[in-house]
Design a protein around this motif. Structure first.
Motif, PDB file in Angstrom:
ATOM      1  N   GLY A  68       0.812  -1.213   0.000  1.00 41.64           N
ATOM      2  CA  GLY A  68       0.000   0.000   0.000  1.00 41.64           C
ATOM      3  C   GLY A  68       0.845   1.263   0.000  1.00 41.64           C
ATOM      4  N   LEU A  69       1.924   1.247   0.766  1.00 43.37           N
ATOM      5  CA  LEU A  69       2.801   2.422   0.815  1.00 43.37           C
ATOM      6  C   LEU A  69       3.426   2.677  -0.553  1.00 43.37           C
ATOM      7  CD1 LEU A  69       4.200   4.667   2.390  1.00 43.37           C
ATOM      8  CD2 LEU A  69       5.958   3.003   3.070  1.00 43.37           C
ATOM      9  N   GLY A  70       3.907   1.600  -1.199  1.00 36.05           N
ATOM     10  CA  GLY A  70       4.499   1.752  -2.522  1.00 36.05           C
ATOM     11  C   GLY A  70       3.499   2.275  -3.538  1.00 36.05           C
ATOM     12  N   LEU A  71       2.304   1.708  -3.546  1.00 33.85           N
ATOM     13  CA  LEU A  71       1.268   2.151  -4.475  1.00 33.85           C
ATOM     14  C   LEU A  71       0.849   3.589  -4.201  1.00 33.85           C
ATOM     15  CD1 LEU A  71      -0.926  -1.071  -4.416  1.00 33.85           C
ATOM     16  CD2 LEU A  71       0.255  -0.176  -6.428  1.00 33.85           C
ATOM     17  N   ALA A  72       0.725   3.931  -2.918  1.00 31.80           N
ATOM     18  CA  ALA A  72       0.309   5.287  -2.553  1.00 31.80           C
ATOM     19  C   ALA A  72       1.327   6.318  -3.016  1.00 31.80           C
ATOM     20  CB  ALA A  72       0.107   5.383  -1.042  1.00 31.80           C
ATOM     21  N   LEU A  73       2.605   6.007  -2.864  1.00 31.84           N
ATOM     22  CA  LEU A  73       3.652   6.948  -3.289  1.00 31.84           C
ATOM     23  C   LEU A  73       3.609   7.158  -4.810  1.00 31.84           C
ATOM     24  CD1 LEU A  73       6.645   5.856  -1.020  1.00 31.84           C
ATOM     25  CD2 LEU A  73       5.199   7.882  -0.792  1.00 31.84           C
ATOM     26  N   VAL A  74       3.341   6.073  -5.540  1.00 31.73           N
ATOM     27  CA  VAL A  74       3.219   6.198  -6.993  1.00 31.73           C
ATOM     28  C   VAL A  74       2.041   7.101  -7.348  1.00 31.73           C
ATOM     29  CG1 VAL A  74       2.668   4.964  -9.133  1.00 31.73           C
ATOM     30  CG2 VAL A  74       4.310   3.996  -7.515  1.00 31.73           C
ATOM     31  N   LYS A  75       0.892   6.875  -6.699  1.00 30.67           N
ATOM     32  CA  LYS A  75      -0.305   7.660  -6.993  1.00 30.67           C
ATOM     33  C   LYS A  75      -0.136   9.125  -6.592  1.00 30.67           C
ATOM     34  CE  LYS A  75      -3.633   6.350  -8.356  1.00 30.67           C
ATOM     35  NZ  LYS A  75      -4.078   6.328  -9.770  1.00 30.67           N
ATOM     36  N   VAL A  76       0.523   9.369  -5.454  1.00 33.90           N
ATOM     37  CA  VAL A  76       0.731  10.753  -5.002  1.00 33.90           C
ATOM     38  C   VAL A  76       1.689  11.468  -5.937  1.00 33.90           C
ATOM     39  CG1 VAL A  76       1.714  12.177  -3.165  1.00 33.90           C
ATOM     40  CG2 VAL A  76       0.174  10.303  -2.592  1.00 33.90           C
ATOM     41  N   ASN A 122       0.825  14.748  -8.141  1.00 37.05           N
ATOM     42  CA  ASN A 122       1.595  15.990  -8.069  1.00 37.05           C
ATOM     43  C   ASN A 122       2.294  16.338  -9.374  1.00 37.05           C
ATOM     44  OD1 ASN A 122       0.950  16.526  -5.367  1.00 37.05           O
ATOM     45  ND2 ASN A 122       2.633  15.262  -4.606  1.00 37.05           N
ATOM     46  N   GLY A 123       2.018  15.574 -10.427  1.00 35.78           N
ATOM     47  CA  GLY A 123       2.589  15.886 -11.730  1.00 35.78           C
ATOM     48  C   GLY A 123       3.925  15.245 -12.007  1.00 35.78           C
ATOM     49  N   GLY A 124       4.351  14.363 -11.112  1.00 36.17           N
ATOM     50  CA  GLY A 124       5.627  13.683 -11.314  1.00 36.17           C
ATOM     51  C   GLY A 124       5.524  12.595 -12.356  1.00 36.17           C
ATOM     52  N   LYS A 125       6.648  12.209 -12.920  1.00 34.84           N
ATOM     53  CA  LYS A 125       6.681  11.173 -13.945  1.00 34.84           C
ATOM     54  C   LYS A 125       6.906   9.812 -13.287  1.00 34.84           C
ATOM     55  CE  LYS A 125       8.434  14.239 -17.586  1.00 34.84           C
ATOM     56  NZ  LYS A 125       9.510  14.479 -18.584  1.00 34.84           N
ATOM     57  N   VAL A 126       5.959   8.917 -13.465  1.00 29.65           N
ATOM     58  CA  VAL A 126       6.067   7.583 -12.882  1.00 29.65           C
ATOM     59  C   VAL A 126       6.107   6.497 -13.953  1.00 29.65           C
ATOM     60  CG1 VAL A 126       4.973   8.228 -10.709  1.00 29.65           C
ATOM     61  CG2 VAL A 126       3.557   7.484 -12.630  1.00 29.65           C
ATOM     62  N   GLY A 127       5.991   6.907 -15.212  1.00 32.32           N
ATOM     63  CA  GLY A 127       6.072   5.951 -16.316  1.00 32.32           C
ATOM     64  C   GLY A 127       4.971   4.906 -16.245  1.00 32.32           C
ATOM     65  N   PRO A 128       5.320   3.648 -16.571  1.00 30.72           N
ATOM     66  CA  PRO A 128       4.303   2.581 -16.569  1.00 30.72           C
ATOM     67  C   PRO A 128       3.816   2.214 -15.165  1.00 30.72           C
ATOM     68  CG  PRO A 128       6.486   1.674 -16.996  1.00 30.72           C
ATOM     69  CD  PRO A 128       6.633   3.165 -17.043  1.00 30.72           C
ATOM     70  N   LEU A 129       4.518   2.692 -14.123  1.00 31.98           N
ATOM     71  CA  LEU A 129       4.097   2.376 -12.763  1.00 31.98           C
ATOM     72  C   LEU A 129       2.699   2.922 -12.466  1.00 31.98           C
ATOM     73  CD1 LEU A 129       7.354   2.938 -10.652  1.00 31.98           C
ATOM     74  CD2 LEU A 129       6.288   0.766 -11.298  1.00 31.98           C
ATOM     75  N   GLY A 130       2.393   4.070 -13.044  1.00 31.41           N
ATOM     76  CA  GLY A 130       1.078   4.653 -12.833  1.00 31.41           C
ATOM     77  C   GLY A 130      -0.023   3.763 -13.392  1.00 31.41           C
ATOM     78  N   PHE A 131       0.199   3.254 -14.594  1.00 25.05           N
ATOM     79  CA  PHE A 131      -0.783   2.364 -15.214  1.00 25.05           C
ATOM     80  C   PHE A 131      -0.925   1.070 -14.421  1.00 25.05           C
ATOM     81  CE2 PHE A 131      -1.386  -1.353 -17.975  1.00 25.05           C
ATOM     82  CZ  PHE A 131      -2.669  -1.102 -18.431  1.00 25.05           C
ATOM     83  N   LEU A 132       0.223   0.503 -14.003  1.00 25.40           N
ATOM     84  CA  LEU A 132       0.191  -0.753 -13.250  1.00 25.40           C
ATOM     85  C   LEU A 132      -0.497  -0.564 -11.901  1.00 25.40           C
ATOM     86  CD1 LEU A 132       3.793  -2.115 -13.971  1.00 25.40           C
ATOM     87  CD2 LEU A 132       1.620  -2.922 -14.936  1.00 25.40           C
ATOM     88  N   ALA A 133      -0.262   0.581 -11.269  1.00 29.36           N
ATOM     89  CA  ALA A 133      -0.910   0.858  -9.989  1.00 29.36           C
ATOM     90  C   ALA A 133      -2.424   0.963 -10.160  1.00 29.36           C
ATOM     91  CB  ALA A 133      -0.350   2.143  -9.381  1.00 29.36           C
ATOM     92  N   ASP A 134      -2.864   1.657 -11.200  1.00 24.05           N
ATOM     93  CA  ASP A 134      -4.302   1.780 -11.464  1.00 24.05           C
ATOM     94  C   ASP A 134      -4.921   0.418 -11.769  1.00 24.05           C
ATOM     95  OD1 ASP A 134      -4.344   4.521 -11.100  1.00 24.05           O
ATOM     96  OD2 ASP A 134      -3.960   4.977 -13.220  1.00 24.05           O
ATOM     97  N   LEU A 135      -4.211  -0.396 -12.545  1.00 22.62           N
ATOM     98  CA  LEU A 135      -4.711  -1.731 -12.883  1.00 22.62           C
ATOM     99  C   LEU A 135      -4.839  -2.598 -11.633  1.00 22.62           C
ATOM    100  CD1 LEU A 135      -5.474  -3.787 -15.098  1.00 22.62           C
ATOM    101  CD2 LEU A 135      -3.033  -4.385 -15.238  1.00 22.62           C
ATOM    102  N   TYR A 136      -3.812  -2.553 -10.799  1.00 26.55           N
ATOM    103  CA  TYR A 136      -3.805  -3.320  -9.547  1.00 26.55           C
ATOM    104  C   TYR A 136      -4.991  -2.935  -8.671  1.00 26.55           C
ATOM    105  CZ  TYR A 136      -2.093  -4.936  -4.968  1.00 26.55           C
ATOM    106  OH  TYR A 136      -1.974  -5.535  -3.736  1.00 26.55           O
ATOM    107  N   LEU A 137      -5.176  -1.642  -8.466  1.00 26.24           N
ATOM    108  CA  LEU A 137      -6.258  -1.161  -7.604  1.00 26.24           C
ATOM    109  C   LEU A 137      -7.628  -1.524  -8.165  1.00 26.24           C
ATOM    110  CD1 LEU A 137      -4.831   2.370  -6.674  1.00 26.24           C
ATOM    111  CD2 LEU A 137      -4.901   0.337  -5.234  1.00 26.24           C
TER     112      LEU A 137
END
Length: 234
Positions: free
Chosen positions: A47-55, A59-74
């Motif tokens: 949860g902490l890892g996913l939350a940091l990616v989402k935050v 905030n406009g930061g670049k997370v690359g494919p991690l953002g998509f994977l986090a959304d898919l996971y959730l």
């Protein structure tokens, strides 16, 4: 009335005293608490890892494919029943691997809890005033260091009550672990029922044990919330 109590005493002896069947409940309770504790820890890490990616994404930061994977996971984890996830992990993911059933349960419930923990932590972090992040950056701290030393410690106070509720929810959800033959508390009650053909006492006792634990944890959580509110007014 006397006949009723005599019958109840006879069933109690048959259900719990004969062959030391009460020990099944004790061992089952131990398994339930073990699964809950370690699944909560795994869920917290995920949860902490996913939350940091989402935050970071928020905030406009670049997370690359991690953002998509986090959304898919959730989306997948929060949109499917936990019992189905448990069965998939046991009968599909670990189908050809000899893994202890309790470990499978920990992984399944940990993955499930991680999705809910992520939203709790994300909400807590976003609840911290943006000025805290700006203040840290103005002092020359990097984004990660500011998050670790300033933002997350403040967010912890906001998320502790919600995390406590998630722990209580997870404790009750582990009752489905018997689907993969884990001898948890609920399964222990069902084993007694299958031996004595008496469903009333074993299931009532199992329900009572869950109720006592939940009431204790709820009371403890209320005390924590009270202390947090007091510290806010100092």
């Amino acid at each position: 009335m006397t006949a009723f109590f005599n019958d109840l005493a006879m069933h109690f002896k048959s259900d719990f005293i004969t062959d030391d069947r009460w020990l099944w409940l004790v061992r089952g309770l131990g398994s339930t608490l073990e699964i809950t504790l370690f699944a909560t820890l795994l869920g917290l890490v995920l949860g902490l890892g996913l939350a940091l990616v989402k935050v970071t994404q928020y905030n406009g930061g670049k997370v690359g494919p991690l953002g998509f994977l986090a959304d898919l996971y959730l989306t997948v984890i929060r949109g499917t029943p936990s019992v189905v996830q448990l069965l998939i992990i046991y009968f599909v993911v670990f189908a050809s691997v000899d893994v202890p059933k309790i470990l499978v349960a920990v992984i399944a419930f940990g993955i499930n809890s991680g999705a809910y923990m992520a939203e709790i932590i994300r909400g807590g972090i976003l609840g911290v005033d943006r000025g805290q992040m700006e203040a840290g950056r103005s002092l020359g701290l990097g984004y990660g260091l500011t998050m670790r030393t300033i933002v997350i410690p403040q967010a912890t106070k906001n998320i502790l009550p919600a995390m406590g509720n998630e722990f209580i929810t997870l404790l009750k959800e582990t009752a489905i672990a018997g689907y993969i033959a884990v001898q948890d508390l609920t399964k222990a009650g069902d084993m007694i029922r299958s031996r004595t053909y008496d469903a009333f006492l074993p299931l009532i006792v199992v329900a009572a044990i869950y109720l006592v634990i939940v009431m204790f944890l709820t009371s403890l959580l209320k005390r924590v919330e009270t202390r947090l509110r007091r510290s806010d007014h100092r």
